[in-house]
Enzyme design. Sequence first.
Site, PDB file in Angstrom:
ATOM      1  CD  GLU A 103      -2.727  -1.291  -0.094  1.00 21.90           C
ATOM      2  OE1 GLU A 103      -2.934  -0.273  -0.782  1.00 21.90           O
ATOM      3  OE2 GLU A 103      -3.134  -2.425  -0.435  1.00 21.90           O
ATOM      4  CG  HIS A 110      -0.560  10.109  -5.282  1.00 24.78           C
ATOM      5  ND1 HIS A 110      -1.532  10.356  -4.337  1.00 24.78           N
ATOM      6  CD2 HIS A 110      -0.751  11.059  -6.243  1.00 24.78           C
ATOM      7  CE1 HIS A 110      -2.275  11.384  -4.713  1.00 24.78           C
ATOM      8  NE2 HIS A 110      -1.816  11.828  -5.858  1.00 24.78           N
TER       9      HIS A 110
END
Length: 230
Positions: A103, A110
């Site tokens: 994760e 990003h």
Amino acid sequence: MFFSLTYWYMDVLILIAFGVTIWAQFRVKGTFNKWGKVANSSGLTGYEAARKMLDANGLYDVPVEPVKGVLSDHYDPIKRVVRLSEPVYNQRSISALSVACHEVGHAIQHSVNYPMLVLRHKMFPAVNFTSGAAPFLLIGGFLFQATGLILAGVIFFSVAVAFQLVTLPVEFNASNRARAIMVSEGYIGNQEESGVAKVLNAAALTYVASALVALLELLKYILILFNNRE
């Protein structure tokens, strides 16, 4: 007629792919549970590993929060937060470490504007609309034998399929980033790499299977559409 027994082979393929999807989901749970009982050598909990990995990549402002559920772990790109299920957040297992770091891999994507993740984010608003409208267009087209509605349904459904295909490299890249950092920073020992790989590969298989089902369904609709336009 819009439906014909000549498409039975497509139905069989879709059914097989759907079966693979169900098997993949069971495999994820089984693999997670198996390696959830194996402690990692670094002694890091999922939260500690995620926090350490985020800080090492300059993402001090990205929080790590617990979330209810099992395998409900995700990265929220809108609020820029890593959310870990309670078992992952608190445990010091191979599974917890693998999922948490995966994760964080998305958070790193990003931060560096990983192209496929950027594309996925740009597609999301369109997919939200088209995935909801496609079934109604297809059902309406088949019921009223309206080729135009079926064509619109196929186009809308293809957007949803494209989104799933774009998701594949995003997931694999996040896992690759996670594994590389886990090894280089000493989160896991060499003997633990195989366990990490099994956890991450099992999770990735669910995305592959879902994309395969969607792709086969789209192909069937395209075949039906072109066959009835002749």
